[in-house]
Motif scaffolding. Structure first.
Motif, PDB file in Angstrom:
ATOM      1  N   ALA A 238       0.844  -1.205   0.000  1.00 41.62           N
ATOM      2  CA  ALA A 238       0.000   0.000   0.000  1.00 41.62           C
ATOM      3  C   ALA A 238       0.879   1.255   0.000  1.00 41.62           C
ATOM      4  O   ALA A 238       0.596   2.224  -0.716  1.00 41.62           O
ATOM      5  CB  ALA A 238      -0.941  -0.007   1.194  1.00 41.62           C
ATOM      6  N   GLY A 239       1.930   1.246   0.789  1.00 41.54           N
ATOM      7  CA  GLY A 239       2.847   2.378   0.822  1.00 41.54           C
ATOM      8  C   GLY A 239       3.564   2.565  -0.505  1.00 41.54           C
ATOM      9  O   GLY A 239       3.748   3.687  -0.981  1.00 41.54           O
TER      10      GLY A 239
ATOM     11  N   ALA B  11       1.111   4.082  -2.954  1.00 37.80           N
ATOM     12  CA  ALA B  11       0.864   5.494  -2.638  1.00 37.80           C
ATOM     13  C   ALA B  11       2.033   6.352  -3.115  1.00 37.80           C
ATOM     14  O   ALA B  11       1.829   7.440  -3.678  1.00 37.80           O
ATOM     15  CB  ALA B  11       0.639   5.669  -1.143  1.00 37.80           C
TER      16      ALA B  11
ATOM     17  N   ASP C 138       1.885   6.720  -6.897  1.00 43.71           N
ATOM     18  CA  ASP C 138       0.877   7.690  -7.307  1.00 43.71           C
ATOM     19  C   ASP C 138       1.335   9.118  -7.044  1.00 43.71           C
ATOM     20  O   ASP C 138       1.145  10.008  -7.876  1.00 43.71           O
ATOM     21  CB  ASP C 138      -0.447   7.419  -6.586  1.00 43.71           C
ATOM     22  CG  ASP C 138      -1.103   6.118  -7.035  1.00 43.71           C
ATOM     23  OD1 ASP C 138      -0.691   5.555  -8.080  1.00 43.71           O
ATOM     24  OD2 ASP C 138      -2.015   5.656  -6.323  1.00 43.71           O
ATOM     25  N   SER C 139       1.954   9.343  -5.896  1.00 41.42           N
ATOM     26  CA  SER C 139       2.462  10.679  -5.570  1.00 41.42           C
ATOM     27  C   SER C 139       3.569  11.090  -6.531  1.00 41.42           C
ATOM     28  O   SER C 139       3.646  12.246  -6.953  1.00 41.42           O
ATOM     29  CB  SER C 139       2.991  10.720  -4.137  1.00 41.42           C
ATOM     30  OG  SER C 139       1.955  10.528  -3.227  1.00 41.42           O
TER      31      SER C 139
END
Length: 106
Positions: free
Chosen positions: A23-24, A27, A30-31
């Motif tokens: 998940a990290g 994320a 995406d960032s």
């Protein structure tokens, strides 16, 4: 990643830790994609260096974590590698972003 190394070494909720790690990673991906559209080149250079180190570390962690008995020694050294190779790149990325925003750490 450090939390996942600890979970793998202790054999504690490795699946849950792996889910949080993934998940990290997603994320951050995406960032990073968003930053490529809006961040200046000075920030993107430090982000790119951090991304490369994170990807390398993630690949090592996935490989070693899949066979903890085979790679116990290498797995034990990962945390030190993260501190020496990855975290400085993340710190540089933070400094670059803060400088772009005009935030002084002094």
């Amino acid at each position: 990643m450090t939390s996942h190394v600890h979970a793998v070494r202790r054999g504690e909720d490795v699946d849950g830790s792996l889910e949080r790690l993934e998940a990290g990673r997603l994320a951050f991906r995406d960032s990073y994609a968003e930053a490529q559209m809006i961040a200046p080149d000075t920030v993107l250079r430090s982000c790119s260096a951090a991304k490369k180190q994170l990807n390398t570390a993630y690949g090592s962690l996935r490989k070693l974590g899949a066979a903890t008995a085979t790679y116990a020694e290498e797995l034990a050294s990962l945390e030190g590698r993260f501190h020496a190779e990855v975290w400085p790149r993340l710190a540089e990325m933070k400094r670059s972003m803060r400088a772009d925003l005009g935030v002084d750490d002094a």
